[in-house]
Structures are given as structure tokens and as C-alpha cells.
Design an enzyme around this catalytic site. Sequence first.
Site, mmCIF file in Angstrom:
data_model
loop_
_atom_site.group_PDB
_atom_site.id
_atom_site.type_symbol
_atom_site.label_atom_id
_atom_site.label_comp_id
_atom_site.label_asym_id
_atom_site.label_seq_id
_atom_site.Cartn_x
_atom_site.Cartn_y
_atom_site.Cartn_z
ATOM 1 N N SER A 238 0.853 -1.188 0.000
ATOM 2 C CA SER A 238 0.000 0.000 0.000
ATOM 3 C C SER A 238 0.890 1.239 0.000
ATOM 4 O O SER A 238 2.108 1.144 0.015
ATOM 5 C CB SER A 238 -0.905 0.006 1.229
ATOM 6 O OG SER A 238 -0.131 0.326 2.367
ATOM 7 N N LYS A 239 0.231 2.363 -0.016
ATOM 8 C CA LYS A 239 0.905 3.659 -0.061
ATOM 9 C C LYS A 239 2.016 3.782 1.006
ATOM 10 O O LYS A 239 3.042 4.407 0.770
ATOM 11 C CB LYS A 239 -0.173 4.705 0.206
ATOM 12 C CG LYS A 239 -0.105 6.037 -0.472
ATOM 13 C CD LYS A 239 -0.151 6.061 -1.937
ATOM 14 C CE LYS A 239 0.562 7.287 -2.483
ATOM 15 N NZ LYS A 239 1.232 7.025 -3.702
#
Length: 469
Positions: A238-239
Site C-alpha cells: 500500500s501507499k
Amino acid sequence: MIKTRFAPSPTGVLHVGGARTALFCWLYSKKMKGKFVLRIEDTDLERSTPESVQAILDAMQWLGLDYDEGPYYQTQRFEHYRKAIAQLLEQGDAYYCQCSRERLEDLREQQMKDKQKPRYDGCCRELGLGPQAGSSMVVRFRNPQQGMVSFKDHVKGAVSVDNRELDDLIIERSDGSPTYNLSVVVDDMEMDITHVLRGDDHVNNTPRQVNILRALGATVPEYAHVPMILGDDGKRLSKRHGAVGVMEYFEAGYLPEAMLNYLVRLGWSHGDQEIFTRDEMIELFSLDGLNKSASSFNTEKLNWINQQYLMRAPLDSIVGLVEQRLLRLQIDHSGVLDFASVVDLYRQRVSTINELVDSILYYFQDFNDYDAKAAAKVLKASALRPLQCLHERLTLLDSWTADDIHALIEAITVELDVGMGKVGQPLRVAVTGGSFSPPIDQTLELLGKERSLARLERAIDHISEKQEQ
Ligand code: GLU
């Protein structure tokens, strides 16, 4: 003929995981001399945006993942979904449901309390309700209640699920729009998709989709649900793990071929081979080679692959990319006589185009400050004499070639009776501003006489000023 599709929902940028799925679909279609379809699944009107569609198209283009058909847009295909829903209703494979939100919520709560899996209880299944103007009914698929539903999965093997595990899912919302499982099925059927390659977050949808496909009389495609990509901490990518959108890698100076090579290895392998040209990937790709377990994103490996491509790519193409970046930064490099050689000298030493640009900036821009550490360590009183000597001799040097510069530096070390480091390092910091560069003689040759001498003067002044303080 085999046909694959990539079916992103345009609710954000194209992620690394999506790009990998697209690549696998593209590779398999090329390998099998089939077709590859791009389908934009934009039925979620609230979350889909034209910017996200564009972001997906841009990323596909950057990676060179060309499609034979599409892009199709699901929002332009509502008529097809309506027809399929009508067919299912007509056949008795779907029914209207009037259960209120409150009822469904109560049901869910009760099931959770009883430690049961939340599922629709089939309340309206046998009521034979018809459409009612102005009412907020949904349409549900009448899932078979007996038997098993099976499909072939190239990653997970043969998958069988008991129909009793599945409930009657909504295929048309109360506003008349189709749900994901319905539109996907209709499109896969009408677009003659033979192989569905997608992330394994969809694997629970597949038995439901297979049942709907069967009810519509369609041929069921083969599937390959690829395991997800994890971050280096073992959690879903994820980010938090850094760049996740593929175009961020473009911005950061990665090459599309390297990105593809990295992505293909992130979930597929062919022996120990790491570097694959596009043609090799096509030739060697097979669904059997898809990994069965999740892979971890590893930026170091991506950097290594990118470096391999930077070193091996035709110099012209790297020069072009460096020029593009300089243009974006509005930096003029026209004063550098042999720009291609500068790029060539550095591409062996960096991982990305951006890093390359950062390391050659001193060729065409005077740096503001020396690297503080390097200056403190090297530009001190003991360097004054060697730098003055260098300035004197280099001013007189007519043939400005790496060989002659090298000979001159060596002569000075002999004369001053010091090691190479005592002359070479101050010279390096003086002309580049830092302590890392390719061989100093080559660096000076490419930097040119005028610039080199000016920077030597600057360093001499720097040391003298420091001494006066
Ligand atoms: N649109 C879905 C997604 O972006 C993919 C659907 C599919 O591949 O079947 O997750």
C-alpha cells in the site's frame, strides 16, 4: 483463439498490482497469438473519474501494453446488462426482492450473533414478485441450492465450492444499475474472454460468476487468480510502502522495460533467469510459471533491474530520456560538448534516470555549495598546494584529454611526493562539489578546460578564505 482482458476500475491511479495483472494478460495473449481486451469498469459512478481513466491509459501506454480491443467502458454497455437481467428473470434464474435495508441489517446482526456467515436468507426467492413502478426493489440471482460449482484455476488448481455456501446475490440495484458480478459476467461472455487472469481478491466472486455464466448459457472461461503483492514488511502493498502508482516510477526515472521485467518476476518465474527482454517474456511466459504464493515488492531489486537496463539500453535512448528530464527541469545543457559521453560515463553508476541527472548537473550548472562533509574532509589547508599546482599546470595544458590530464596529475603527485588521494580527491571535490565521480581524468576531460579551471580557482579561494577566518 484465446482472449484475455484487463478490467480495471477507474477509481485511482494504476497500481503496481494492476499493472502486473495487465502485463500477465497482455503476455498470455501475445504468447498464444490471441487478443487482449482493455475494459474500463466504471459503473461505480461515485468513485470513477475521467482522471483515473486517463491515468490508466497513460500507464498502459508508458509500459507499452497495447490492446487489440477497447477500451470498452461499462457505462456505455448498460443496455447489454439490462438484457441479460431480463433474460435471467424470464428464465426464472433471477427474482425481484423487496427486503428493506432494515430487514437485511437485522438479519445480518442476528446471523453474526448466532456465529453464522452473514448471507441473504432467500426471503423473496419464492414470492414471485414482479417489478413495481416506483418501488425500490432489487433483482437477485437465483443461485442453485444444490451441487457444487467448479472452475479451472491455473494458479489454485481445480476449485470447487458447495452451492449451499453461496447466497442469492444482487445483480441489479434498486436504481436499476447492474452490480459488479453481473456486468463482469456479461462482458466476459459477450467479449468471448477465454482466460480471466486477475488478482486473487476476486477468487470468492468466481463461483458466483460461474453460476451466472451457466445460467446465461455462456462458456465458462479458465481462470488464473494471482496472489497479491506484499510490501517488504509482509503486509499488503500500500501507499505506506512508498510509490504504488505505476506512473510514480516513470516520474522517478525508471525505464518501462525495467518496470515490466520487474513486474513479470513479481509473480512469475522461469528458472533463475532475472532479465527478460519483451520478446523473451512473450516466448517464455506460461500460466504454469505463475507463483502460487504472494510476492514481496522489493525496491532494491527494482533498482538493480533498472540499472541493468540503463547499462544495456542503446545510449541514444538513455540520452533522450536524460534530455527529457532536463527539459522538464528547464536546465540547459547545450554548453556540454560531449553530452552523450557524460551520460555514458554515469549510466554505469546510477539506478535511475533522475539519479543520473542529479549526478551530472555539475557539468552544466555551477553548484551552490560543496557537499559539506566532503569539503570539510578534503578542502583544507593541505590541499592548497596540490590545487595550486594543478591549476598552474592545467592552465598550460594544450591537449585536454583524459590521458594527458592523468599524466599531469601523476607528475604532480611525484613532485609533491604525496599519494594519488592527496591530489585526486581535492581535485574531485573542487570540480564536482562532492566526493563521488567517475575517474577524475575523464571527468575533467568532459567538463572542459574552462570550467575545470574556474572551479579550481573557486576551491583555492574557498580554502584561503577558510584559513583567514
Ligand atoms: N474491476 C475489477 C477490479 O478493478 C476487476 C474485475 C475483474 O478482473 O474481474 O478490481
